[in-house]
Each structure stands twice: as structure tokens, then as C-alpha cells.
Design a protein around this motif. Structure first.
Motif, PDB file in Angstrom:
ATOM      1  N   LEU A   1       1.826 -47.696   0.872  1.00  7.76           N
ATOM      2  CA  LEU A   1       2.778 -46.932   1.664  1.00  7.76           C
ATOM      3  C   LEU A   1       2.112 -45.944   2.608  1.00  7.76           C
ATOM      4  N   VAL A   2       0.907 -45.512   2.257  1.00  8.66           N
ATOM      5  CA  VAL A   2       0.223 -44.457   3.014  1.00  8.66           C
ATOM      6  C   VAL A   2      -1.130 -44.972   3.493  1.00  8.66           C
ATOM      7  N   GLU A   3      -1.445 -44.684   4.760  1.00  9.30           N
ATOM      8  CA  GLU A   3      -2.714 -45.107   5.340  1.00  9.30           C
ATOM      9  C   GLU A   3      -3.404 -43.909   5.986  1.00  9.30           C
ATOM     10  N   LEU A   4      -4.695 -44.066   6.206  1.00  3.83           N
ATOM     11  CA  LEU A   4      -5.488 -43.012   6.838  1.00  3.83           C
ATOM     12  C   LEU A   4      -5.554 -43.267   8.330  1.00  3.83           C
ATOM     13  N   GLN A   5      -5.107 -42.291   9.140  1.00  2.00           N
ATOM     14  CA  GLN A   5      -5.137 -42.419  10.591  1.00  2.00           C
ATOM     15  C   GLN A   5      -5.688 -41.133  11.191  1.00  2.00           C
ATOM     16  N   ASN A   6      -6.819 -41.250  11.870  1.00  2.00           N
ATOM     17  CA  ASN A   6      -7.481 -40.093  12.482  1.00  2.00           C
ATOM     18  C   ASN A   6      -7.731 -38.991  11.464  1.00  2.00           C
ATOM     19  N   GLY A   7      -8.171 -39.403  10.273  1.00  2.00           N
ATOM     20  CA  GLY A   7      -8.511 -38.437   9.243  1.00  2.00           C
ATOM     21  C   GLY A   7      -7.323 -37.804   8.542  1.00  2.00           C
ATOM     22  N   GLU A   8      -6.125 -38.337   8.734  1.00  2.00           N
ATOM     23  CA  GLU A   8      -4.926 -37.743   8.149  1.00  2.00           C
ATOM     24  C   GLU A   8      -4.098 -38.838   7.465  1.00  2.00           C
ATOM     25  N   PRO A   9      -3.591 -38.550   6.243  1.00  2.00           N
ATOM     26  CA  PRO A   9      -2.722 -39.534   5.583  1.00  2.00           C
ATOM     27  C   PRO A   9      -1.388 -39.644   6.304  1.00  2.00           C
ATOM     28  N   THR A  10      -0.986 -40.871   6.615  1.00  2.00           N
ATOM     29  CA  THR A  10       0.261 -41.089   7.358  1.00  2.00           C
ATOM     30  C   THR A  10       0.991 -42.305   6.800  1.00  2.00           C
ATOM     31  N   THR A  11       2.256 -42.392   7.164  1.00  2.00           N
ATOM     32  CA  THR A  11       3.045 -43.589   6.943  1.00  2.00           C
ATOM     33  C   THR A  11       3.785 -43.878   8.246  1.00  2.00           C
ATOM     34  N   THR A  12       4.640 -44.868   8.265  1.00  2.00           N
ATOM     35  CA  THR A  12       5.405 -45.171   9.469  1.00  2.00           C
ATOM     36  C   THR A  12       6.878 -45.338   9.109  1.00  2.00           C
ATOM     37  N   SER A  13       7.718 -45.228  10.127  1.00  2.00           N
ATOM     38  CA  SER A  13       9.152 -45.428   9.911  1.00  2.00           C
ATOM     39  C   SER A  13       9.429 -46.846   9.422  1.00  2.00           C
ATOM     40  N   LEU A  14       8.624 -47.820   9.857  1.00  2.17           N
ATOM     41  CA  LEU A  14       8.787 -49.201   9.397  1.00  2.17           C
ATOM     42  C   LEU A  14       8.484 -49.322   7.906  1.00  2.17           C
ATOM     43  N   GLN A  15       7.404 -48.663   7.462  1.00  2.00           N
ATOM     44  CA  GLN A  15       7.054 -48.707   6.043  1.00  2.00           C
ATOM     45  C   GLN A  15       8.119 -48.013   5.198  1.00  2.00           C
ATOM     46  N   VAL A  16       8.638 -46.883   5.698  1.00  2.00           N
ATOM     47  CA  VAL A  16       9.692 -46.173   4.970  1.00  2.00           C
ATOM     48  C   VAL A  16      10.928 -47.058   4.830  1.00  2.00           C
ATOM     49  N   ALA A  17      11.301 -47.723   5.934  1.00  2.00           N
ATOM     50  CA  ALA A  17      12.478 -48.594   5.903  1.00  2.00           C
ATOM     51  C   ALA A  17      12.283 -49.745   4.918  1.00  2.00           C
ATOM     52  N   GLN A  18      11.123 -50.375   4.987  1.00  2.00           N
ATOM     53  CA  GLN A  18      10.862 -51.512   4.110  1.00  2.00           C
ATOM     54  C   GLN A  18      10.824 -51.086   2.648  1.00  2.00           C
ATOM     55  N   ALA A  19      10.180 -49.958   2.364  1.00  2.00           N
ATOM     56  CA  ALA A  19      10.030 -49.513   0.977  1.00  2.00           C
ATOM     57  C   ALA A  19      11.339 -49.005   0.390  1.00  2.00           C
ATOM     58  N   SER A  20      12.210 -48.441   1.230  1.00  3.97           N
ATOM     59  CA  SER A  20      13.460 -47.857   0.737  1.00  3.97           C
ATOM     60  C   SER A  20      14.616 -48.846   0.721  1.00  3.97           C
ATOM     61  N   GLY A  21      14.503 -49.923   1.507  1.00  4.01           N
ATOM     62  CA  GLY A  21      15.600 -50.866   1.619  1.00  4.01           C
ATOM     63  C   GLY A  21      16.609 -50.501   2.682  1.00  4.01           C
ATOM     64  N   LYS A  22      16.348 -49.419   3.425  1.00  7.72           N
ATOM     65  CA  LYS A  22      17.244 -49.041   4.513  1.00  7.72           C
ATOM     66  C   LYS A  22      16.856 -49.778   5.792  1.00  7.72           C
ATOM     67  N   LYS A  23      17.826 -49.943   6.690  1.00 10.27           N
ATOM     68  CA  LYS A  23      17.532 -50.544   7.987  1.00 10.27           C
ATOM     69  C   LYS A  23      16.660 -49.598   8.797  1.00 10.27           C
ATOM     70  N   HIS A  24      15.776 -50.184   9.613  1.00 13.32           N
ATOM     71  CA  HIS A  24      14.858 -49.361  10.390  1.00 13.32           C
ATOM     72  C   HIS A  24      15.604 -48.451  11.354  1.00 13.32           C
ATOM     73  N   LYS A  25      16.692 -48.944  11.937  1.00 12.53           N
ATOM     74  CA  LYS A  25      17.426 -48.122  12.893  1.00 12.53           C
ATOM     75  C   LYS A  25      18.044 -46.902  12.204  1.00 12.53           C
ATOM     76  N   VAL A  26      18.382 -47.021  10.903  1.00 10.34           N
ATOM     77  CA  VAL A  26      18.917 -45.884  10.147  1.00 10.34           C
ATOM     78  C   VAL A  26      17.829 -44.833   9.948  1.00 10.34           C
ATOM     79  N   VAL A  27      16.613 -45.281   9.644  1.00 13.85           N
ATOM     80  CA  VAL A  27      15.484 -44.356   9.497  1.00 13.85           C
ATOM     81  C   VAL A  27      15.184 -43.671  10.835  1.00 13.85           C
ATOM     82  N   LEU A  28      15.214 -44.436  11.937  1.00 13.93           N
ATOM     83  CA  LEU A  28      14.987 -43.856  13.263  1.00 13.93           C
ATOM     84  C   LEU A  28      16.044 -42.806  13.586  1.00 13.93           C
ATOM     85  N   GLU A  29      17.291 -43.076  13.248  1.00  9.00           N
ATOM     86  CA  GLU A  29      18.369 -42.123  13.507  1.00  9.00           C
ATOM     87  C   GLU A  29      18.137 -40.831  12.728  1.00  9.00           C
ATOM     88  N   ALA A  30      17.666 -40.948  11.482  1.00  7.82           N
ATOM     89  CA  ALA A  30      17.389 -39.761  10.668  1.00  7.82           C
ATOM     90  C   ALA A  30      16.268 -38.932  11.276  1.00  7.82           C
TER      91      ALA A  30
END
Length: 263
Positions: free
Chosen positions: A8-37
Motif C-alpha cells: 500500500l505504501v511506496e517510497l517516493q523522493n525519500g518519503e513514504p507515499t500512497t496514491t488515490s488509486l491504491q486507496v480506492a483499490q484497497a478500500s473497495g471504493k470507486k476511484h472517483k469517490v476517493v478523488l471527490e473526498a
């Protein structure tokens, strides 16, 4: 929902990050719902704060290519602070394990970074590392000189040419501030090119359905603001008594409406 082995978490420019796509996939919510939030969080914070650097650090807007239709869509890269803000949208026992697994991976990544930093601090520098450090310093110096030459070229082009100033100013600011153009706080020039009728014809629905979809997606500008990044409210009619709103939408809004209606 996220499994124990899902990354769920990756290292990007020395900082732990995730993405809205990963959040959507892991939570089962639609990506557009995560973007709206995320858009709502950014809107609320920017409305309260005098500057927007906090939201830019937490939510960095990028794009990705959909593997099926090969279209480009928006997404966000999210750091830990942004993730903490976003988790307020995932309430209830249904998401308890999802939040817990995300927390463990963020903590594990931060621990890994700390261990790497400690090893670098205590480990003696080898000859190869010294050479590499010197090469990086030379490359950085050359890069700064190249940036200086590029800025001078743009400034020369901008001289006494208003249209060139509009085009080149963001590039110059991007070079000087060492920031991507899309992260600069420059109000874009929106092109409102589609009416509801035109969008309806392209999608096979009537204009009323387009208006309802735009309203549900929050794309419509209010009467007070008149226009936003998605739409423009044009009043048509000879007098105030018979004036009606004629909504015009950007290409970006068209894609949002298309995705919404095709879900």
C-alpha cells in the motif's frame, strides 16, 4: 479490501507515499469517490488557509493511463499527513482493518528510512562514494548553469511580446522555483467549449441529464462565482425577466460527466 500482503505504501523522493488509486483499490471504493473526498479536503483547507503549500505537500495531483481504454485520468500521490486527513472519509468498522494495515505500512516505511539514514551517518565513505559525491556536485553545478542559460533565453524571448510573456512566464517561474509547472499557483485559462446539448449528443442523452450529472458531480459554478475550472454560467436573454442560464463546460468536465454516466 486490503490484504495482509498487499503493498500500500511506496517510497517516493525519500518519503513514504500512497496514491488515490491504491486507496480506492484497497478500500473497495470507486476511484472517483476517493478523488471527490480529496478535492473536498483541498477545497476546505484552501478556504481556511492563506496559502496552499500544505495541500500541495499532502496531495500532489498527477495523471495515469488507464490500461483498458488508454485514456489519461487524474490521480493524487498522497503522503502520510494527506493519508491521515483522507482517513476521515473511511469511518465505521468496515474500514478498521483497512486503516490499521495502512498505518502499519506507513510506520514500517518510516522505520526503514530512519535505519537507512543512520547507516549512512555512521558508515565511512568509500573512495567510490567520494567520487560519486563529487560527480553529483559537478552535475548539480552544470544543471544550475543550464537553468540560468534557459531562463535568459526565455527572458529574451519575452521582451516586448505580451503573448510570449503569457506563454513563457510559467516556464521561467518553474525553472527558478524548481517546481513543475502544474504545481505553480497560476490560474489556468479555462476553455469552455461544450454546451450541455453538445455533450448530450455525444453521449446519447438529453441536455437535462447532463445538467443533473454535472450538479451531482459538483461541476457547476454557482451564480456568485459565475465560473470555475469546470463550467461557466452564461446568462442569455434580452431582459432580466427572460434571461436563462446556458451552461458551458470544459474538456475536463466532459470527461468527468462521461465517466460518471458510463459507470
Amino acid at each position: 479490501m486490503a490484504s495482509e500482503t498487499q503493498k500500500l505504501v511506496e517510497l517516493q523522493n525519500g518519503e513514504p507515499t500512497t496514491t488515490s488509486l491504491q486507496v480506492a483499490q484497497a478500500s473497495g471504493k470507486k476511484h472517483k469517490v476517493v478523488l471527490e473526498a480529496i478535492d473536498k479536503i483541498i477545497e476546505d483547507l484552501n478556504g481556511e488557509l492563506a496559502e496552499t503549500s500544505a495541500t500541495l505537500e499532502m496531495f500532489k495531483e498527477e495523471s495515469y493511463i488507464h490500461e483498458q481504454n488508454h485514456q489519461k485520468y487524474r490521480m493524487f500521490v498522497i503522503n502520510k499527513n494527506g493519508w491521515i486527513m483522507l482517513m476521515g472519509s473511511f469511518v465505521g468498522s468496515k474500514y478498521t482493518l483497512f486503516r490499521f494495515r495502512y498505518m502499519l505500512q506507513f510506520n514500517a516505511m518510516e522505520k526503514y528510512i530512519q535505519e537507512q539514514q543512520q547507516q549512512q551517518f555512521f558508515a565511512p565513505e568509500t573512495v567510490d562514494q567520494q567520487i560519486k559525491r563529487e560527480q553529483l556536485a559537478i552535475a548539480k553545478d552544470n544543471s544550475n548553469n543550464a537553468k540560468s542559460r534557459e531562463v535568459r533565453s526565455w527572458l529574451k524571448l519575452m521582451k516586448n511580446k505580451p503573448e510570449a510573456v503569457e506563454m513563457a512566464a510559467p516556464k521561467v517561474m518553474s525553472i527558478l522555483l524548481d517546481l513543475p509547472e502544474e504545481q505553480l499557483q497560476i490560474e489556468p485559462a479555462h476553455r469552455y467549449i461544450y454546451s450541455a446539448e453538445e455533450i448530450g449528443k455525444r453521449l446519447g442523452v438529453d441536455a437535462y441529464a447532463i445538467g443533473i450529472a454535472a450538479q451531482k458531480l459538483g461541476l457547476k459554478a454557482t451564480r456568485k462565482e459565475h465560473q470555475n475550472r469546470w463550467s461557466q454560467n452564461n446568462l442569455v436573454g434580452a431582459t432580466s425577466d427572460d434571461q436563462k442560464s446556458r451552461w458551458m463546460y470544459t474538456e475536463e468536465a466532459f470527461k468527468e460527466i462521461k465517466d460518471y454516466l458510463e459507470v
